[in-house]
Design a protein around this motif. Structure first.
Motif, PDB file in Angstrom:
ATOM      1  N   HIS A   1     -64.863  45.565  75.867  1.00  0.00           N
ATOM      2  CA  HIS A   1     -66.208  45.004  76.017  1.00  0.00           C
ATOM      3  C   HIS A   1     -66.218  43.480  76.010  1.00  0.00           C
ATOM      4  O   HIS A   1     -67.297  42.870  75.968  1.00  0.00           O
ATOM      5  N   SER A   2     -65.024  42.875  76.053  1.00  0.00           N
ATOM      6  CA  SER A   2     -64.983  41.415  75.952  1.00  0.00           C
ATOM      7  C   SER A   2     -63.905  40.800  76.836  1.00  0.00           C
ATOM      8  O   SER A   2     -63.467  39.683  76.582  1.00  0.00           O
ATOM      9  N   ALA A   3     -63.458  41.539  77.873  1.00  0.00           N
ATOM     10  CA  ALA A   3     -62.373  41.061  78.736  1.00  0.00           C
ATOM     11  C   ALA A   3     -62.675  39.654  79.265  1.00  0.00           C
ATOM     12  O   ALA A   3     -63.818  39.329  79.589  1.00  0.00           O
ATOM     13  N   PRO A   4     -61.645  38.800  79.292  1.00  0.00           N
ATOM     14  CA  PRO A   4     -60.241  39.042  78.957  1.00  0.00           C
ATOM     15  C   PRO A   4     -59.899  38.775  77.498  1.00  0.00           C
ATOM     16  O   PRO A   4     -58.734  38.804  77.122  1.00  0.00           O
ATOM     17  N   THR A   5     -60.906  38.522  76.643  1.00  0.00           N
ATOM     18  CA  THR A   5     -60.653  38.171  75.245  1.00  0.00           C
ATOM     19  C   THR A   5     -60.522  39.435  74.401  1.00  0.00           C
ATOM     20  O   THR A   5     -61.380  40.317  74.459  1.00  0.00           O
ATOM     21  N   TYR A   6     -59.455  39.500  73.616  1.00  0.00           N
ATOM     22  CA  TYR A   6     -59.285  40.634  72.703  1.00  0.00           C
ATOM     23  C   TYR A   6     -60.032  40.361  71.402  1.00  0.00           C
ATOM     24  O   TYR A   6     -59.969  39.260  70.854  1.00  0.00           O
ATOM     25  N   LYS A   7     -60.736  41.391  70.929  1.00  0.00           N
ATOM     26  CA  LYS A   7     -61.491  41.285  69.679  1.00  0.00           C
ATOM     27  C   LYS A   7     -61.271  42.539  68.841  1.00  0.00           C
ATOM     28  O   LYS A   7     -61.018  43.618  69.367  1.00  0.00           O
TER      29      LYS A   7
END
Length: 314
Positions: free
Chosen positions: A224-230
């Motif tokens: 739900h936040s591509a390309p950032t991993y959370k």
């Protein structure tokens, strides 16, 4: 009553101890130390009627008749010295012959597995011994009771009070299915989120002792936040342990994250790797709980190396 400065080696007539489970309760007892240089805390641990070696002090709120499926006694990852520490249960062959006992050096953890009552496990925990040559000002012993048959190999992070567990599966699960399996343990359980280095070390301890143990999924994704991993908790990513050249966000489907040994690298250390969320490759779920009540720890204000190793009790 006033606070006064004192020589650390002076004789004292009385010492007090507090309990983590009951922060407003203090236990006191008379002290007779010879020679004076013996630490009061060390004496209390070895001789006192409310010593940490009597684990029923912190376990009294647990019903003795409750069914327990296993237990863990371990040192915290911050204190664990695999080459110098070893925990063992010498009374297992005679008192609990049906119990399976496994020691994992990387975690300084003794896993005990057999269905017994809580009272029996209290006695077993009190029989665990530490053989150590490490020099410390304080040694902490953490314990966890396994109160659900689906949970096992449990460890306590004594700093955050988070409890971690591996849940085995009869057939391999996907990342999504592994997440659901952790939630099925109860509303307080979720897939593990190693947010700090010492929590990452707990995760490594579960898989590093043999390279064939396979990867562990962790609660990190970019679905739900591509390309950032959370993390799934939406907490900021202040700590990361990516493998070299990772994460590669251009690979389709690698939206989830697993802790795994690096491919082609002859090391036992595991790191974070992007993974396919729909690939059924996990035969264990790596779960955590912040409210698990059947766990605790005891501190020794002592240098255990000053004792003959086999005489050091929990």
């Amino acid at each position: 009553t006033l606070w006064l400065s004192s020589n650390c080696e002076d004789q004292v007539p009385l010492i007090g101890c507090s309990l983590e489970s009951y922060p407003d309760v203090f236990l006191t007892g008379p002290v007779a130390l010879t020679p004076p240089s013996q630490a009061a805390g060390r004496w209390m641990a070895a001789q006192g009627p409310y010593a940490p070696s009597n684990l029923t002090v912190d376990l009294t709120y647990i019903d003795d008749s409750m069914t327990v499926y296993g237990a863990t006694m371990h040192l915290p990852q911050q204190q664990c010295q695999p080459n110098e520490d070893a925990l063992f249960l010498p009374t297992q062959p005679t008192r609990w012959p049906a119990m399976t006992v496994t020691y994992v050096p990387e975690a300084c953890a003794l896993f005990m597995s057999h269905t017994m009552t809580a009272m029996e496990y209290k006695e077993a925990l009190s029989d665990v011994l530490l053989n150590s040559t490490a020099v410390r000002a304080m040694t902490t012993f953490a314990w966890v009771l396994w109160t659900k048959p689906a949970l096992g190999d449990m460890l306590l992070d004594v700093e955050s009070r988070m409890v971690y567990s591996l849940r085995p599966h009869a057939t391999n699960k996907t990342w999504v299915e592994s997440y659901a399996a952790c939630r099925a343990n109860g509303h307080e359980w979720r897939m593990a989120t190693p947010r700090f280095m010492h929590q990452q070390e707990i995760a490594r301890a579960f898989i590093d002792h043999t390279a064939s143990d396979g990867p562990l999924p962790i609660a990190l994704s970019n679905v739900h936040s591509a390309p950032t991993y959370k993390f799934i908790t939406e907490e900021p990513l202040t700590y990361a342990d990516w493998a070299a050249n990772e994460p590669v966000t251009s690979l389709a489907g690698n939206d989830c994250v697993e802790l795994a040994h690096d491919l082609g690298v002859t090391t036992t250390e595991a790191h974070w790797h992007p993974a396919d969320c729909t690939n059924a490759r996990y035969y264990r779920s790596f779960c955590e709980s912040s409210t698990y009540e059947f766990a605790g720890s005891h501190n020794f204000l002592a240098d255990l190396a000053s004792y003959p190793p086999v005489s050091v009790s929990n």
